[in-house]
Write a protein that holds these residues in place. Structure first.
Motif, mmCIF file in Angstrom:
data_model
loop_
_atom_site.group_PDB
_atom_site.id
_atom_site.type_symbol
_atom_site.label_atom_id
_atom_site.label_comp_id
_atom_site.label_asym_id
_atom_site.label_seq_id
_atom_site.Cartn_x
_atom_site.Cartn_y
_atom_site.Cartn_z
ATOM 1 N N ALA A 1 -4.930 3.055 -7.782
ATOM 2 C CA ALA A 1 -4.547 1.919 -7.534
ATOM 3 C C ALA A 1 -5.570 1.202 -6.296
ATOM 4 O O ALA A 1 -5.491 0.809 -5.290
ATOM 5 C CB ALA A 1 -3.263 2.072 -6.569
ATOM 6 N N PRO B 1 1.960 -1.960 -5.870
ATOM 7 C CA PRO B 1 2.675 -1.751 -7.158
ATOM 8 C C PRO B 1 2.662 -2.845 -7.811
ATOM 9 O O PRO B 1 2.600 -2.960 -9.248
ATOM 10 C CB PRO B 1 3.952 -1.291 -6.861
ATOM 11 N N ASN C 1 1.279 -4.272 1.246
ATOM 12 C CA ASN C 1 2.457 -3.751 0.822
ATOM 13 C C ASN C 1 3.690 -4.675 1.512
ATOM 14 O O ASN C 1 4.597 -5.237 0.907
ATOM 15 C CB ASN C 1 2.637 -2.392 1.228
#
Length: 214
Positions: free
Chosen positions: A63, A83, A185
């Motif tokens: 990631a 994500p 995030n």
């Protein structure tokens, strides 16, 4: 001035409001330029950094996307991928059809142009009725909203790969990778609320504390 006339006034950076993001993001399809716009927002990167990105520098398992040294950075810079960004990169991987470029042009031997992304933005502005903005305005948009989301100044600046400057840059060698991952995030969660139409409440914000090093 006598030859060329007065200088063109410098354009102020534009910050897209929450209302404008709520109009813009749902209008972004899953095509190449739309995914580029999403990645520019989510990763806070410069347009040229994204357009020149190659798959060799994208590690979806870890990631992480590494931006090599360039005119704007004297050393490689690791961008933590949320994500959502991983999913967009996976889609672009399929669309790239084996090209080394993340965003290849029609002949696959070189990336798409800034003009292609700018043209897509112009179409979106006409479609949604929001103010005209440039790819670089997405960076100022991200930076402004990071501040509103209670992300500390140092972390927010490093999210944009800005140097900290002065004595801080000399003594603070921390890369803030974990802090940047948390901040991005939170930012991605905010963008997700904008896309789905869900209300973003102040209680959604998780304070991100700066790590203090000796």
């Amino acid at each position: 001035k006598a030859i060329c006339g007065p200088a063109t006034p410098k354009r102020d950076r534009l910050k897209l409001t929450e209302a404008e993001l709520r109009a813009l993001i749902p209008a972004l399809a899953e095509n190449q330029t739309a995914l580029a716009i999403k990645l520019l927002l989510a990763t806070c990167t410069r347009i040229n950094e994204l357009l020149t990105a190659q798959w060799v520098n994208v590690d979806l398992e870890r990631a992480e996307w590494t931006i090599p040294t360039s005119k704007t950075s004297s050393k490689p810079f690791i961008i933590p991928l949320v994500p959502e960004a991983i999913i967009w990169f996976e889609t672009l991987k399929r669309l790239s059809c084996g090209s080394p470029w993340v965003l290849p042009g029609r002949d696959r031997r070189k990336p798409i142009s800034v003009a292609a992304v700018a043209a897509a933005i112009d179409r979106l502005c006409s479609q949604t009725g929001i103010r005209r903005f440039t790819p670089h305005d997405l960076r100022s948009t991200a930076r402004s909203h990071l501040a509103a989301l209670s992300v500390p100044v140092t972390v927010a600046e490093r999210c944009l790969n800005h140097t900290l400057g002065g004595i801080v840059a000399v003594y603070d060698q921390h890369d803030y990778l974990d802090e940047r991952r948390k901040a991005l995030n939170t930012w991605a969660d905010f963008l997700s609320h904008c896309e789905s139409g869900r209300e973003w409440l102040p209680g959604n914000v998780v304070p991100i504390r700066k790590t203090v090093s000796d």
